[in-house]
Design an enzyme around this catalytic site. Structure first.
Site, PDB file in Angstrom:
ATOM      1  CB  SER A  49      -0.955  -0.008   1.193  1.00 39.56           C
ATOM      2  OG  SER A  49      -0.241  -0.136   2.405  1.00 39.56           O
ATOM      3  CB  CYS A  79      -4.539  -7.520   0.479  1.00 35.75           C
ATOM      4  SG  CYS A  79      -3.373  -7.942   1.769  1.00 35.75           S
ATOM      5  CG  HIS A 175      -4.350 -11.786  -1.557  1.00 36.82           C
ATOM      6  ND1 HIS A 175      -3.897 -10.772  -2.366  1.00 36.82           N
ATOM      7  CD2 HIS A 175      -3.719 -11.618  -0.373  1.00 36.82           C
ATOM      8  CE1 HIS A 175      -3.023 -10.031  -1.709  1.00 36.82           C
ATOM      9  NE2 HIS A 175      -2.896 -10.528  -0.487  1.00 36.82           N
ATOM     10  CD  GLU A 177      -5.952 -11.208  -5.318  1.00 37.90           C
ATOM     11  OE1 GLU A 177      -7.036 -11.282  -4.726  1.00 37.90           O
ATOM     12  OE2 GLU A 177      -4.940 -10.679  -4.809  1.00 37.90           O
TER      13      GLU A 177
HETATM   14  N1  GLN Z   1       1.025  -5.409   4.136  1.00 35.18           N
HETATM   15  C1  GLN Z   1       0.806  -4.900   2.799  1.00 35.18           C
HETATM   16  C2  GLN Z   1       0.632  -3.388   2.828  1.00 35.18           C
HETATM   17  O1  GLN Z   1       0.709  -2.779   3.817  1.00 35.18           O
HETATM   18  C3  GLN Z   1      -0.405  -5.534   2.173  1.00 35.18           C
HETATM   19  C4  GLN Z   1      -0.120  -6.967   1.852  1.00 35.18           C
HETATM   20  C5  GLN Z   1      -0.862  -7.497   0.660  1.00 35.18           C
HETATM   21  O2  GLN Z   1      -1.486  -6.768  -0.115  1.00 35.18           O
HETATM   22  N2  GLN Z   1      -0.742  -8.780   0.475  1.00 35.18           N
HETATM   23  O3  GLN Z   1       0.394  -2.810   1.808  1.00 35.18           O
END
Ligand code: GLN
Length: 196
Positions: A49, A79, A175, A177
């Protein structure tokens, strides 16, 4: 069938594109403002992110996507995508921002270090049991009264929502996907049709 975009700045873009194709949806990847303008719904994938928020700024997509969200664009964030849609982020980077389109607060990597990645079955409203893959997943630690909980998981610390929806905006900690089960994407696509 609506044209669904997958935000393609970073993360597991291809996997979402494949699931949407299986569902027979018109798919396009979105890297530019012009490409965003052409889609009727958007998926923000999993990934990182902090990186994605930086790339949204430098690609000038942040303002346009904020505007589309305010106009009711149907968006599914998985996520890292959920983190980007949330209102508040715990354990984020100090310069990390989010769209605030979903009235939830999330904790990054909220399922703990030892169990950073795991798979489990969750019961999804209207679908039944779904195999879900959690990878350094965000945990939803607060949600507003307008947020509909479609699935929760009790990780030993009480139940927390893992699939939520607030109008046209959907967020998923895991997820969908990464399995061959396309039913969550199917629900999202049906909701776009319903709101058109
Ligand atoms: N921990 C990740 C983040 O902070 C997210 C993990 C993921 O998308 N699998 O963006």
């Amino acid at each position: 069938m609506p044209r669904v975009g997958v935000l393609a700045l970073q993360g597991d873009v291809r996997e979402h594109v494949s699931v949407l194709k299986v569902l027979g949806v018109q798919v396009s990847t979105v890297k530019t403002r012009e490409e965003l303008a052409e889609v009727e719904a958007l998926i923000i994938p999993g990934g990182e992110s902090t990186t994605m928020s930086h790339l949204l700024e430098i690609s000038n997509l942040r303002a346009d996507l904020s505007e589309r969200l305010a106009d009711g664009l149907a968006v599914l964030g998985t996520c890292a995508g959920l983190i980007l849609l949330s209102k508040n982020i715990s354990d984020g980077r100090s310069d990390q921002w989010s769209f605030g389109a979903l009235d939830v607060d999330v904790r990054r990597n909220g399922y703990g270090r030892q169990v950073a990645s795991f798979e489990t079955l969750v019961e999804v409203a209207g679908i039944g049991k779904v195999q879900s893959v959690f990878i350094r997943a965000p945990r939803i630690e607060r949600f507003g009264s307008d947020v509909e909980i479609l699935a929760s998981l009790d990780d030993g610390d009480g139940p927390h929502p893992v699939l939520v929806r607030q109008g046209a905006v959907w967020g998923c900690s895991f997820h969908p996907e990464l399995t061959t089960d396309s039913r969550i994407h199917g629900m999202f696509v049906e909701s776009i049709d319903a709101s058109r």
